[in-house]
Design an enzyme around this catalytic site. Structure first.
Site, PDB file in Angstrom:
ATOM      1  CG  ASP A  69      -1.913   1.125   1.243  1.00 29.46           C
ATOM      2  OD1 ASP A  69      -1.727   2.108   0.501  1.00 29.46           O
ATOM      3  OD2 ASP A  69      -2.890   1.034   2.011  1.00 29.46           O
TER       4      ASP A  69
ATOM      5  CB  SER B 124      -3.405  11.436 -18.691  1.00 29.87           C
ATOM      6  OG  SER B 124      -4.223  12.382 -18.020  1.00 29.87           O
TER       7      SER B 124
ATOM      8  CE1 TYR C 195      -6.718  10.786 -14.066  1.00 29.60           C
ATOM      9  CE2 TYR C 195      -6.756  12.686 -15.527  1.00 29.60           C
ATOM     10  CZ  TYR C 195      -6.456  11.363 -15.294  1.00 29.60           C
ATOM     11  OH  TYR C 195      -5.872  10.620 -16.298  1.00 29.60           O
TER      12      TYR C 195
ATOM     13  CE  LYS D 201      -3.143  10.966 -14.164  1.00 28.96           C
ATOM     14  NZ  LYS D 201      -2.363   9.774 -13.728  1.00 28.96           N
TER      15      LYS D 201
ATOM     16  CB  THR E 195      -7.999  -1.355 -18.905  1.00 32.49           C
ATOM     17  OG1 THR E 195      -9.323  -0.804 -18.863  1.00 32.49           O
ATOM     18  CG2 THR E 195      -6.982  -0.227 -18.869  1.00 32.49           C
TER      19      THR E 195
END
Length: 270
Positions: A54, A137, A149, A153, A184
């Site tokens: 983790d 991304s 997000y 990034k 995926t």
């Protein structure tokens, strides 16, 4: 136990599924000795070493790199891919109407990449040509999935730029790598009853393994140092190196549609 000095050694974080799993599998196929971390241990390839971990636990991360040192004496490649991606990340709602837990990506995704790089750095400096790759991304420059997000990034891209400065005049290079739309296992399930739709979607997507083959080619580039500190687009690097996916395709770059990586300033303030 130590291994041949000719075997390149990699750590791939967040390798229990998706991009990380594909990257670990591809590197294994290319002959790397791969330590693949994840909270859920899964098989990533015949040669990959699955490490339950983790990345919120700094002590466990330290133990991982101590193990790599004990068993190999050095590290050649770190792929920082681990990220806490919430099930409700995608969707049209503004951030305050989504769970506050989405912000966890700044812990496992940004902070965790810094911690892994901190522990990896002394081992990478023992390599003849060490490399850190951050998976990123276009969400770092365009609106994608909301501010948590996007901040992660953008932070990853900036972290790569600044680590590139610190590693100047050493054998270690650092890049951030924009992956494209990933084909995926989860995405394949979405098209489970629509083979034609899956085929059409795949024309614009990348397999998880594709990024791993690009990273392998980047590692072996004798002119790699010129790219250090920069954010690169995986599909464009593939064109540069002649890398294709398992079906012989080179997925397209989405630069024109989603935006271009930012170029770091040359100014250094210490």
């Amino acid at each position: 136990m130590t291994h041949s000095s000719d075997t390149t050694v990699a750590v791939v974080t967040g390798a229990s599924r998706g991009a990380g799993r594909g990257i670990a599998r591809a590197l294994s196929n290319c002959g790397w000795r791969v330590y693949a971390t994840g909270r859920t241990v899964v098989e990533t390839g015949d040669e990959a070493i699955a490490v339950p971990l983790d990345h919120r636990d700094d002590t466990a991360v330290a133990a991982l790199f101590a193990r790599v040192e004990r068993e190999n004496g050095r590290l050649d490649l770190l792929v920082n891919n681990a990220a806490a991606v919430h099930d409700e990340l995608t969707g049209p709602n503004p951030f305050w109407e989504k769970p506050i837990d989405l912000v966890d990506i700044l812990d496992v995704g940004l902070r965790s990449a810094y911690v892994a790089s901190w522990y990896a750095a002394p081992l990478l400096l023992r390599s003849r040509a060490g490399l850190i790759v951050f998976t990123s991304s276009p969400g770092s420059v365009c609106y994608m999935h909301g501010p948590a997000y996007g901040a992660q990034k953008a932070g990853i891209d900036k972290m790569a730029a600044d680590m590139g400065v610190d590693f100047r005049d050493t054998p270690v290079d650092v890049v951030s790598l924009w992956m494209g739309i990933l084909l995926t296992e989860k995405m394949r399930e979405v098209f489970g009853g629509d083979p034609v739709g899956l085929r059409d979607f795949a024309q614009h997507a990348e397999t998880p393994e594709f990024t791993g083959y690009v990273i392998d080619a980047l590692f072996r580039d004798p002119d790699r140092a010129a790219l250090s500190g920069h954010t690169l687009i995986s599909a464009e690097l593939a064109q540069r190196y002649g890398v294709t996916d398992e079906e012989g395709r080179t997925p397209p770059s989405h630069r024109e549609m989603l935006g271009a990586p930012r170029t770091p300033s040359e100014v250094i303030v210490r």
